[in-house]
Design an enzyme around this catalytic site. Structure first.
Site, PDB file in Angstrom:
ATOM      1  N   ASP A  79      30.121 -30.538  22.184  1.00  0.00           N
ATOM      2  CA  ASP A  79      31.565 -30.415  22.335  1.00  0.00           C
ATOM      3  C   ASP A  79      32.006 -31.268  23.521  1.00  0.00           C
ATOM      4  OD1 ASP A  79      30.149 -28.694  23.976  1.00  0.00           O
ATOM      5  OD2 ASP A  79      30.998 -26.888  23.106  1.00  0.00           O
ATOM      6  N   GLU A 140      37.147 -25.373  22.572  1.00  0.00           N
ATOM      7  CA  GLU A 140      37.832 -24.265  23.222  1.00  0.00           C
ATOM      8  C   GLU A 140      39.118 -23.881  22.497  1.00  0.00           C
ATOM      9  OE1 GLU A 140      36.528 -22.554  25.498  1.00  0.00           O
ATOM     10  OE2 GLU A 140      34.971 -23.842  26.352  1.00  0.00           O
TER      11      GLU A 140
END
Length: 390
Positions: A79, A140
């Site tokens: 990520d 997120e």
């Protein structure tokens, strides 16, 4: 090169891992706004002679061919996004973006994948299968894994399995942890408005008190876990915010709540949400109020493919342990709905060094040396002589 020789070979990359992490640490960006991060990654990979491509606006993928012994492609994901927050790590390379920081280790995740790429490029012919590196934005929120899957990139490269790693301070530094089946919870956010009728506090009989109704409702919600679900069910329900009222002597006509529902099973998740609605109807009858509920289903549970686990566990080095289930959320789960997936935790916890602060803490930090343990795990998985294709 034998698997046991990888660790010694990777020491050559320690200084670069240190530098990369600290450069990335300074440029945290919100989900789908990771343009500086994307440029950094593209530049580094192009410097290795690779041909990375941009995907879903701010993501990056890079294909690295193997030696063709095993005819399959496996993917490794990192990520990219940072978090809202003011850094308090004491690092000499703090975030340069005010109100943003890498508080969840994504700077470390990207560093591992970049060092892994360099290792593969500098050891041509060592890997028996093709590799796809996946740099995914917006873990997120709002979630970059789903659009990554929907982009068709895994079909285009015929990816047979995907692997991912997350830094965790609750695991001892340098230890790799994984397990078969569900290991990370699914999560649903809820937003509730309790609507009553305002009036003077001296005349409560002429009002519908949203605060009293909300207090009873919140108390009732806590009984869903203890009195509705099977005692063996792994689930939680938490009210995180409550807001209501205007003055001390005025009966509130509105209270707003928000919170989260989490479990490892989609049926349990549905059961909890259904019970929340049923309890709301009861409170409405009891107090004469109106309750509006909205659920935002975020990520499904991360479920490790058992067959992948059986193939990977033996090739990891001796510094490994079984991953204990966590009620946090991770959109890596979306990959497992498309292809066999395996998620691992890499420990950063070290009390002597002071690396004990949790994820999303403004003080979250780690020793960059641990990142090579993650790269080693990737190398061992990539070098495994067993095919991952089902």
């Amino acid at each position: 090169m034998q698997p046991e020789q990888i660790k010694d070979s990777l020491t050559h990359y320690q200084t670069e891992a240190y530098t990369l992490r600290r450069q990335l640490h300074q440029i945290p960006e919100r989900g789908f706004q990771e343009f500086k991060t994307q440029a950094f990654i593209m530049n580094y990979l192009e410097g290795l002679g690779l041909k990375p491509e941009k995907i879903i606006d701010t993501g990056v993928v890079a294909f690295i061919p193997g030696n063709g012994v095993i005819h399959e492609t496996i993917a490794f994901r990192s990520d990219m996004d940072g978090l809202d927050g003011t850094e308090d790590t004491g690092l000499d390379c703090p975030s340069r973006h005010e109100g943003m920081m890498h508080a969840c280790g994504h700077d470390g995740h990207m560093t591992m994948l970049l060092i892994f790429a360099k290792f593969l490029v500098e050891h041509p012919g060592l890997i028996p299968r093709d590799i796809l590196l996946v740099f995914q934005p917006a873990e997120e929120g709002p979630g970059g894994a789903k659009p990554m899957v929907e982009s068709g990139v895994f079909d285009r490269f015929d990816v047979s399995a995907i692997f991912g790693t997350h830094l965790f301070p609750f695991i001892k530094e340098g230890v790799v942890a994984t397990a078969p089946g569900p290991i990370i919870a699914m999560t649903s956010e809820f937003y509730i408005d309790i609507l009553g009728k305002s009036g003077h506090a001296a005349n409560p009989d002429q009002c519908v008190d949203a605060i009293v109704a909300s207090a009873d409702y919140i108390s009732s919600l806590q009984k869903i876990i203890s009195r509705t679900l099977n005692p063996r069910a792994e689930a939680l329900l938490s009210v995180g915010t409550i807001e209501g009222g205007t003055r001390m002597n005025v009966v509130a006509d509105k209270v707003s709540l928000s919170g989260t529902v989490r479990s490892f099973d989609e049926e349990i998740q549905r059961e909890m949400k259904t019970r929340m609605v049923e309890m709301a109807r009861g409170i409405e009858i009891m107090y004469g109020c109106t309750i509006k509920i909205r659920f935002d289903d975020m990520y499904p549970p991360v479920k490790n493919n058992p067959e992948l686990y059986e193939k990977v566990w033996p090739v990891l080095d001796e510094h490994k342990q079984i991953f204990e289930k966590q009620m946090i959320a991770e959109d890596f789960a979306m990959y497992g709905k498309k292809i066999p997936a395996l998620f691992m935790g890499l420990g950063t916890g070290n009390e002597e060094k002071g690396f004990t602060n949790g994820l999303h803490s403004p003080k979250f930090n780690f020793d960059e040396k641990v990142l090579l343990s993650g790269v080693e795990a990737y190398c061992r998985i990539a070098m495994n002589e067993k095919a991952y294709k089902a």
